[in-house]
Design a protein around this motif. Sequence first.
Motif, PDB file in Angstrom:
ATOM      1  N   ARG A   2       0.827  -1.204   0.000  1.00 26.37           N
ATOM      2  CA  ARG A   2       0.000   0.000   0.000  1.00 26.37           C
ATOM      3  C   ARG A   2       0.864   1.257   0.000  1.00 26.37           C
ATOM      4  NH1 ARG A   2      -4.533   0.320   4.520  1.00 26.37           N
ATOM      5  NH2 ARG A   2      -5.238  -1.499   3.339  1.00 26.37           N
ATOM      6  N   ARG A   5       2.360   1.730  -3.417  1.00 31.86           N
ATOM      7  CA  ARG A   5       1.337   2.162  -4.360  1.00 31.86           C
ATOM      8  C   ARG A   5       1.043   3.644  -4.205  1.00 31.86           C
ATOM      9  NH1 ARG A   5      -1.988  -1.728  -3.355  1.00 31.86           N
ATOM     10  NH2 ARG A   5      -3.315  -0.667  -1.841  1.00 31.86           N
ATOM     11  N   PHE A 146      -7.101   2.618  -8.370  1.00 25.24           N
ATOM     12  CA  PHE A 146      -5.735   3.135  -8.499  1.00 25.24           C
ATOM     13  C   PHE A 146      -5.679   4.158  -9.631  1.00 25.24           C
ATOM     14  CE2 PHE A 146      -6.079  -0.343 -11.446  1.00 25.24           C
ATOM     15  CZ  PHE A 146      -5.321   0.019 -12.543  1.00 25.24           C
TER      16      PHE A 146
END
Length: 288
Positions: A2, A5, A146
């Motif tokens: 995470r 990302r 995303f």
Amino acid sequence: MRVRRHKGFRRSLKFYSITFGIKQPYKVLVDGTFVTQAVNNRINVKEQLPKILNNCRCTPMVTNCMLEEVNSLGPRGRGAAFVMKSYYRVKCGHQTNIGASACIKEQIGKKNERKLFVATQDLQLATHLRAIPGAPVIRMNQMVPFLEEPSDASKKEQQDAEAKKETIASWEAPKLPALRQQKVMESIQNEQPKKKKGPKGVNPLSCKKPKKEKRQDQPPAPKAQPAQETAPPPKAKRTRSRKMGTVTKAEAEKKLQEATTAPEHKPAEANDEEEVAVRSRNKRRKVQ
């Protein structure tokens, strides 16, 4: 994963901000396909969009064409239509429904002048948006939304902008000869040695004076006599007397000696003259 990302999301947002001037509050066009998958996976789009966009302010937006397309799906699109009604409504200006993808393409245009993000699950629409420089795309990988990395078209636009900065503009070309001449003159001036600032020699105040060497042949200098020998003799102390007046001790003794050696009987006239002289002397002293 995470953290990694979100680092990529921040990098992409910085790229779009510097290259295309897309800044917060971000405006996100959300189509029916994205909202439908979010509802099926029980994801709140309003809560997740700020997390994707680095916790910045963002506004989910829809058009009338998008709402009509979702309502046309019937029971399958009922949940998505209910969620999309709470989003900000953009006036697209279409009298009839032309489809969500066509409406989004029209809103983006060729250069995305309105600085819009697009959240979609339509593959054809996403491919079309990747070919437009400065058009960010938000997609969903199963249950994880995303932000896609900048497309090749966006990167090429950045490279062209950097190359344009390095090239000479048309209005700069006439000024180049004067600038070159100025640069040559500056280089010539820099080549000339500059005068060094600072102390030119030894500071005489900080140096010890050299001692003079004594010659052996030269006789020694006479010593200075003490101050007592050279000083003048002290003056005789003066004494005050009513009879004698202000005279020195030696003068008083001399007068007394003369008085003793003189005859006992003096003429009366002489005594009177002496008394007059003494009185006159005393009067002068009082006046002074």
